[in-house]
Scaffold this active site. Structure first.
Site, PDB file in Angstrom:
ATOM      1  N   CYS A   1       0.845  -1.189   0.000  1.00  0.00           N
ATOM      2  CA  CYS A   1       0.000   0.000   0.000  1.00  0.00           C
ATOM      3  C   CYS A   1       0.879   1.238   0.000  1.00  0.00           C
ATOM      4  O   CYS A   1       1.816   1.350   0.804  1.00  0.00           O
ATOM      5  CB  CYS A   1      -0.903  -0.027   1.237  1.00  0.00           C
ATOM      6  SG  CYS A   1      -1.889   1.465   1.448  1.00  0.00           S
TER       7      CYS A   1
ATOM      8  N   CYS B   1       0.394   3.049   3.726  1.00  0.00           N
ATOM      9  CA  CYS B   1       0.852   2.499   5.007  1.00  0.00           C
ATOM     10  C   CYS B   1       1.910   1.415   4.884  1.00  0.00           C
ATOM     11  O   CYS B   1       2.458   0.970   5.889  1.00  0.00           O
ATOM     12  CB  CYS B   1      -0.340   1.981   5.809  1.00  0.00           C
ATOM     13  SG  CYS B   1      -1.094   0.477   5.122  1.00  0.00           S
TER      14      CYS B   1
ATOM     15  N   CYS C   1      -7.305  -0.935   1.192  1.00  0.00           N
ATOM     16  CA  CYS C   1      -6.313  -1.521   2.085  1.00  0.00           C
ATOM     17  C   CYS C   1      -7.021  -1.737   3.416  1.00  0.00           C
ATOM     18  O   CYS C   1      -7.606  -0.799   3.964  1.00  0.00           O
ATOM     19  CB  CYS C   1      -5.118  -0.582   2.237  1.00  0.00           C
ATOM     20  SG  CYS C   1      -3.960  -1.113   3.524  1.00  0.00           S
TER      21      CYS C   1
ATOM     22  N   CYS D   1      -5.381   0.636   6.379  1.00  0.00           N
ATOM     23  CA  CYS D   1      -5.517   2.098   6.473  1.00  0.00           C
ATOM     24  C   CYS D   1      -6.690   2.666   5.681  1.00  0.00           C
ATOM     25  O   CYS D   1      -6.868   3.878   5.630  1.00  0.00           O
ATOM     26  CB  CYS D   1      -4.224   2.782   6.043  1.00  0.00           C
ATOM     27  SG  CYS D   1      -3.915   2.723   4.260  1.00  0.00           S
TER      28      CYS D   1
ATOM     29  N   CYS E   1      -8.300  -4.942 -10.100  1.00  0.00           N
ATOM     30  CA  CYS E   1      -7.906  -3.853 -10.991  1.00  0.00           C
ATOM     31  C   CYS E   1      -7.497  -2.677 -10.105  1.00  0.00           C
ATOM     32  O   CYS E   1      -8.347  -1.986  -9.543  1.00  0.00           O
ATOM     33  CB  CYS E   1      -9.092  -3.511 -11.891  1.00  0.00           C
ATOM     34  SG  CYS E   1      -8.718  -2.313 -13.160  1.00  0.00           S
TER      35      CYS E   1
END
Length: 148
Positions: free
Chosen positions: A65, A68, A114, A117, A137
């Site tokens: 991510c 984070c 995510c 976060c 995607c």
């Protein structure tokens, strides 16, 4: 291995608990992210198709991510979808991603965030390759590639 029924179950009945949570204010995120990363990940934006070289990179590594640093995908699950966005067949762990119904723009889709976060990553569709049939995607700016 996750399949479409698992994705729908999570979107309808709740997502698995993440290993940890990262929570920041918009001002804190703005200090850590570029303007475009903030627009995509925190304001649920979408980057232009084919705007990133990440679509055509298939070297070994992990995708984390951009907000984070949580590991989200392994490059072994990446494939060329022809859509203009990086695409994957499976997340690295069942609880890495959270799933939410998205009925915006007159469509019904499953948004992916995510799970650590709540960064907007993109959407998951049921038109991916076997055996899962899933296509995650993702916005390239929501991800960063790291070596294993």
């Amino acid at each position: 291995m996750l399949n479409w029924l698992n994705v729908l179950k999570f979107a309808n009945s709740g997502n698995p608990a993440p290993d940890q949570r990262v929570e920041k204010s918009d001002e804190e995120w703005k200090k850590l992210l570029t303007e475009e990363e903030f627009r995509i990940t925190r304001l649920k934006g979408t980057e232009r198709a084919f705007s990133s070289e990440m679509c055509s990179l298939f070297e070994p590594g992990l995708y984390v991510c951009a907000c984070c640093g949580t590991v989200l995908f392994d490059s072994a699950e990446k494939f060329e979808s022809g859509t203009g966005w990086p695409s994957f067949t499976q997340p690295i762990h069942e609880n890495s991603i959270s799933y939410h119904k998205d009925q915006g723009f007159g469509m019904y889709r499953i948004e992916t965030l995510c799970n650590t976060c709540d960064a907007h990553l993109g959407h998951v569709f049921q038109d991916g390759p076997p055996p899962s049939g899933l296509r995650y995607c993702m916005n390239a700016l929501a991800l960063k590639k790291v070596t294993k």
